[in-house]
Scaffold this motif. Structure first.
Motif, mmCIF file in Angstrom:
data_model
loop_
_atom_site.group_PDB
_atom_site.id
_atom_site.type_symbol
_atom_site.label_atom_id
_atom_site.label_comp_id
_atom_site.label_asym_id
_atom_site.label_seq_id
_atom_site.Cartn_x
_atom_site.Cartn_y
_atom_site.Cartn_z
ATOM 1 N N ILE A 505 -1.516 -2.615 -83.474
ATOM 2 C CA ILE A 505 -1.232 -3.143 -82.142
ATOM 3 C C ILE A 505 -0.849 -4.607 -82.263
ATOM 4 N N PRO A 506 0.236 -5.045 -81.649
ATOM 5 C CA PRO A 506 0.599 -6.468 -81.706
ATOM 6 C C PRO A 506 -0.524 -7.347 -81.172
ATOM 7 N N VAL A 507 -0.677 -8.506 -81.820
ATOM 8 C CA VAL A 507 -1.750 -9.411 -81.406
ATOM 9 C C VAL A 507 -1.581 -9.840 -79.958
ATOM 10 N N THR A 508 -0.332 -9.967 -79.511
ATOM 11 C CA THR A 508 -0.100 -10.440 -78.146
ATOM 12 C C THR A 508 -0.695 -9.508 -77.103
ATOM 13 N N THR A 509 -0.831 -8.215 -77.417
ATOM 14 C CA THR A 509 -1.400 -7.281 -76.446
ATOM 15 C C THR A 509 -2.903 -7.449 -76.303
ATOM 16 N N LEU A 510 -3.513 -8.194 -77.251
ATOM 17 C CA LEU A 510 -4.961 -8.394 -77.190
ATOM 18 C C LEU A 510 -5.352 -9.800 -76.757
ATOM 19 N N GLN A 511 -4.368 -10.613 -76.362
ATOM 20 C CA GLN A 511 -4.641 -12.017 -76.067
ATOM 21 C C GLN A 511 -5.665 -12.190 -74.954
ATOM 22 N N ASN A 512 -5.622 -11.286 -73.968
ATOM 23 C CA ASN A 512 -6.490 -11.446 -72.799
ATOM 24 C C ASN A 512 -7.811 -10.729 -72.929
ATOM 25 N N HIS A 513 -8.075 -10.120 -74.047
ATOM 26 C CA HIS A 513 -9.324 -9.383 -74.217
ATOM 27 C C HIS A 513 -10.451 -10.344 -74.548
ATOM 28 N N GLN A 514 -11.584 -10.110 -73.912
ATOM 29 C CA GLN A 514 -12.723 -11.015 -74.048
ATOM 30 C C GLN A 514 -13.197 -11.151 -75.489
ATOM 31 N N VAL A 515 -13.387 -10.055 -76.150
ATOM 32 C CA VAL A 515 -13.893 -10.105 -77.523
ATOM 33 C C VAL A 515 -12.902 -10.782 -78.442
ATOM 34 N N HIS A 516 -11.640 -10.461 -78.268
ATOM 35 C CA HIS A 516 -10.623 -11.048 -79.135
ATOM 36 C C HIS A 516 -10.568 -12.560 -78.972
ATOM 37 N N GLU A 517 -10.640 -13.023 -77.718
ATOM 38 C CA GLU A 517 -10.604 -14.470 -77.470
ATOM 39 C C GLU A 517 -11.824 -15.154 -78.059
ATOM 40 N N LEU A 518 -12.995 -14.553 -77.907
ATOM 41 C CA LEU A 518 -14.202 -15.144 -78.486
ATOM 42 C C LEU A 518 -14.146 -15.127 -80.013
ATOM 43 N N PHE A 519 -13.646 -14.020 -80.549
ATOM 44 C CA PHE A 519 -13.584 -13.907 -82.005
ATOM 45 C C PHE A 519 -12.672 -14.966 -82.612
ATOM 46 N N LYS A 520 -11.620 -15.328 -81.889
ATOM 47 C CA LYS A 520 -10.710 -16.356 -82.400
ATOM 48 C C LYS A 520 -11.399 -17.700 -82.554
ATOM 49 N N LEU A 521 -12.411 -17.979 -81.727
ATOM 50 C CA LEU A 521 -13.155 -19.227 -81.872
ATOM 51 C C LEU A 521 -13.861 -19.278 -83.224
ATOM 52 N N PHE A 522 -14.334 -18.119 -83.675
ATOM 53 C CA PHE A 522 -15.068 -18.056 -84.940
ATOM 54 C C PHE A 522 -14.121 -17.908 -86.127
ATOM 55 N N ASP A 523 -13.023 -17.213 -85.917
ATOM 56 C CA ASP A 523 -12.081 -16.939 -87.006
ATOM 57 C C ASP A 523 -11.112 -18.120 -87.174
ATOM 58 N N VAL A 524 -11.644 -19.235 -87.673
ATOM 59 C CA VAL A 524 -10.844 -20.457 -87.772
ATOM 60 C C VAL A 524 -9.746 -20.329 -88.825
ATOM 61 N N GLU A 525 -9.918 -19.433 -89.793
ATOM 62 C CA GLU A 525 -8.925 -19.263 -90.846
ATOM 63 C C GLU A 525 -7.880 -18.219 -90.489
ATOM 64 N N GLY A 526 -8.097 -17.511 -89.376
ATOM 65 C CA GLY A 526 -7.120 -16.526 -88.931
ATOM 66 C C GLY A 526 -6.979 -15.328 -89.849
ATOM 67 N N LYS A 527 -8.031 -14.974 -90.589
ATOM 68 C CA LYS A 527 -7.957 -13.862 -91.537
ATOM 69 C C LYS A 527 -8.391 -12.532 -90.929
ATOM 70 N N GLY A 528 -8.920 -12.567 -89.719
ATOM 71 C CA GLY A 528 -9.432 -11.346 -89.120
ATOM 72 C C GLY A 528 -10.846 -11.021 -89.541
ATOM 73 N N ARG A 529 -11.437 -11.878 -90.375
ATOM 74 C CA ARG A 529 -12.824 -11.728 -90.800
ATOM 75 C C ARG A 529 -13.464 -13.118 -90.836
ATOM 76 N N VAL A 530 -14.737 -13.170 -90.517
ATOM 77 C CA VAL A 530 -15.448 -14.445 -90.392
ATOM 78 C C VAL A 530 -16.586 -14.484 -91.400
ATOM 79 N N SER A 531 -16.623 -15.531 -92.207
ATOM 80 C CA SER A 531 -17.711 -15.711 -93.164
ATOM 81 C C SER A 531 -18.927 -16.302 -92.460
ATOM 82 N N LYS A 532 -20.030 -16.285 -93.164
ATOM 83 C CA LYS A 532 -21.268 -16.830 -92.595
ATOM 84 C C LYS A 532 -21.139 -18.326 -92.326
#
Length: 572
Positions: A505-532
């Protein structure tokens, strides 16, 4: 767009009421006014999520009791942010040319302005030439300057008062009001000064302060500050060096208050002579506050008279056989200076100047509203000014109004939260005045209060462990969403489940989703996974978001209690 607060609906009255929200009941005993009816159990990702049907209705701030959303990390109900400080120590009393008298005076004195400017340049030129000759070929900067070099530096200004001999008081401290202060002291006693490293690159001034055997310091570097203290000790104990001059306030003020003192001058525990400067005036305030240096110089040159008063105070010696606590030593010295000046003492510092300047750059009408008495903040929460600047950037992105206050909808927008009971409780926690809006001081104090709690760090680690189901030391958006669902009511299942097909699914279709927006705050490297490390770092930068994990940890504790009870029953 009309402003909203917690006591008014977020939607206009013509809009039909929203459908019931699905929320998790974490603690049903804190608010009897909230009716919670269990409706369903949702199974997702191996977790049983108990949800309830709850419709949020507007409530009055003055009558509603809000649960403390940070109680689970150790916060109690005693949190409160100090009221705004009514003192602005950096405000110049006459920053603009106002009145017919001032305009006519400037026009009349324009020729005098040119003459004074030329004379001022000549004075600097003489100082520059003398110091240039004095340091020409001087390589041994570690030892005192030879006497023949020192004699090339002239003293043109007669002192007012009596400075103590260098052997008795090797350190001099002074309040700092204008750019004239260091020029006066240069001609008065040619001391060794402590200055920022950036001053070395200034034309003319850099050469002059190098001849004063300056002690450079980077105020944001701990090793640099430690080295500066060692240099103060070394040069203070050697009679061959000039006396050491410091401005312990660290910046200029308007002279109507005394800022918090830095401790560099007091750590060596040498006797100190305080000196105070005043600039009496009627029509023009000569303090270097919220006014540019060019305008300050022009206004000074266009006055009939400019007055400077210098008063040397009695020596202040350390108590307890030179083992007095530096903070107590500094306090005694500042008390003596404030008493002589007949001014109040504040907890402002250079950090407040940084906050003021950043707020002014962002176009705020009253940048002084963003000062927080940074010395007090550093003492209470043990953070640096640069960290406070990060919180200011976050607050400015919330679009403060003309009075520097932020309302709930902008607060939630920046933190990627939606209106719900939990977000209402987080905002109410900061809104100690119950006004429906918060100031930067309330936002900063509330955030740092949460981060300071003894269980905050361990809670961050537990929250990550709850997300890291597969124990891969990294979490995906799907794992993150499973946990966040417990803390965010009215979150559509599809918003989380869509992450399973994130690659399709294109990332743009998830821009307004709550979880996706919150996850982006944690995913500073933009890898789709967040380290401890990234997870805990994000919570340190956004400590209020720790409230999202309260339900998850409460659910974990409840499961652990059930397991313990089952074990007891089996044993019995």
């Amino acid at each position: 767009m009309a402003a909203h607060d917690l006591s008014s609906p977020l939607l206009a009255s013509t809009t039909p009421p929203p459908p019931p929200h699905l929320v998790l009941t974490v603690d049903g005993g804190d608010d009897d006014s909230k009716s919670r009816q269990p409706t369903a159990n949702h199974q997702n990702g191996g977790r049983a999520h108990s949800k309830t049907n709850h419709h949020i209705t507007p409530r009055s701030n003055s009558t509603t009791h809000h649960r403390n959303p940070f109680e689970f990390v150790g916060s109690d109900a005693s949190f409160s942010a100090p009221p705004p400080c009514t003192i602005d120590p950096f405000r110049n009393g006459t920053p603009r040319i106002d009145g017919l008298y001032e305009v006519l005076k400037i026009l009349l004195l324009l020729p005098i302005v040119v003459i004074r400017l030329v004379l001022f340049g000549l004075c600097l030129g003489v100082g520059y030439i003398a110091t240039k000759l004095a340091i020409l070929g001087w390589k041994d900067k570690h030892n005192p300057m030879p006497r023949w070099r020192s004699r090339l530096i002239y003293q043109w200004i007669r002192r007012k008062g009596k400075p103590a001999p260098r052997g008795i008081a090797p350190i001099v401290v002074s309040n700092h009001v204008s750019y004239i202060d260091p020029i006066f002291y240069f001609y008065e006693m040619c001391p060794t000064i402590v200055a920022s490293e950036s001053h070395d690159a200034l034309p003319f001034v850099g050469t002059i302060i190098r001849a004063m055997q300056v002690i450079y310091v980077d105020r944001f570097s701990q090793p640099s500050r430690k080295n500066a203290v060692n240099e103060i000790k070394r040069k203070g104990c050697c009679d061959r060096f000039p006396r050491v001059l410091l401005f312990p306030e660290g910046t200029t003020s308007n002279g109507r208050s005394l800022l918090s003192f830095q401790l560099g001058a007091f750590i060596p525990n040498y006797a100190i002579q305080p000196v105070v400067v005043r600039y009496p005036h009627v029509h023009f305030d000569q303090s270097w506050g919220n006014i540019s240096l060019a305008m300050l110089m022009f206004r000074m040159f266009s006055q009939f008279h400019n007055f400077l008063e210098v008063e040397y105070l009695p020596i202040v010696s350390p108590l307890d056989n030179s083992k007095e606590n530096p903070a107590h030593f500094a306090k005694r010295t500042s008390n003596a200076m404030a008493s002589t000046l007949n001014v109040v003492q504040t907890c402002h510092s250079y950090g407040d100047v940084m906050l003021f300047m950043r707020a002014a750059e962002s176009g705020q009408e009253k940048p002084s509203n963003f000062m927080v008495e940074m010395a007090k903040v550093e003492s209470l929460f043990h953070i640096r000014s640069l960290e406070a600047m990060d919180f200011l950037e976050k607050f400015l992105s919330m679009n403060p109004d003309s009075s520097g206050r932020v309302r709930v909808h902008d607060f939630l927008r920046v933190l990627k939260l939606r209106p719900c009971i939990l977000s209402e409780e987080v905002f109410a926690f900061l809104d100690v005045e119950k006004s429906g809006s918060i100031t930067f001081k309330q936002f900063l104090y509330g955030s740092l209060h949460v981060m300071k709690q003894p269980q905050f760090r361990s809670t961050c680690e537990l929250a990550f462990s709850e997300c890291d189901i597969l124990e891969e030391h990294e979490i995906s958006q799907h794992e993150f969403g499973d946990v966040i669902r417990l803390g965010i009511p009215d979150l559509d299942d599809a918003e989380v489940l869509n992450d399973i097909y994130l690659s399709d699914i294109p990332v743009t279709t998830l821009q307004n989703h709550q979880v996706h927006e919150l996850f982006k705050l944690f995913d500073v490297e933009g890898k789709g996974r967040v380290s401890k490390d990234n997870f805990t770092s994000c919570l340190r930068k956004n400590p209020l978001l720790i409230a999202l994990f309260s339900a998850c940890l409460a659910h974990r504790d409840a499961v652990d209690d059930d397991d313990d009870n089952s074990m007891v029953e089996e044993i019995v």
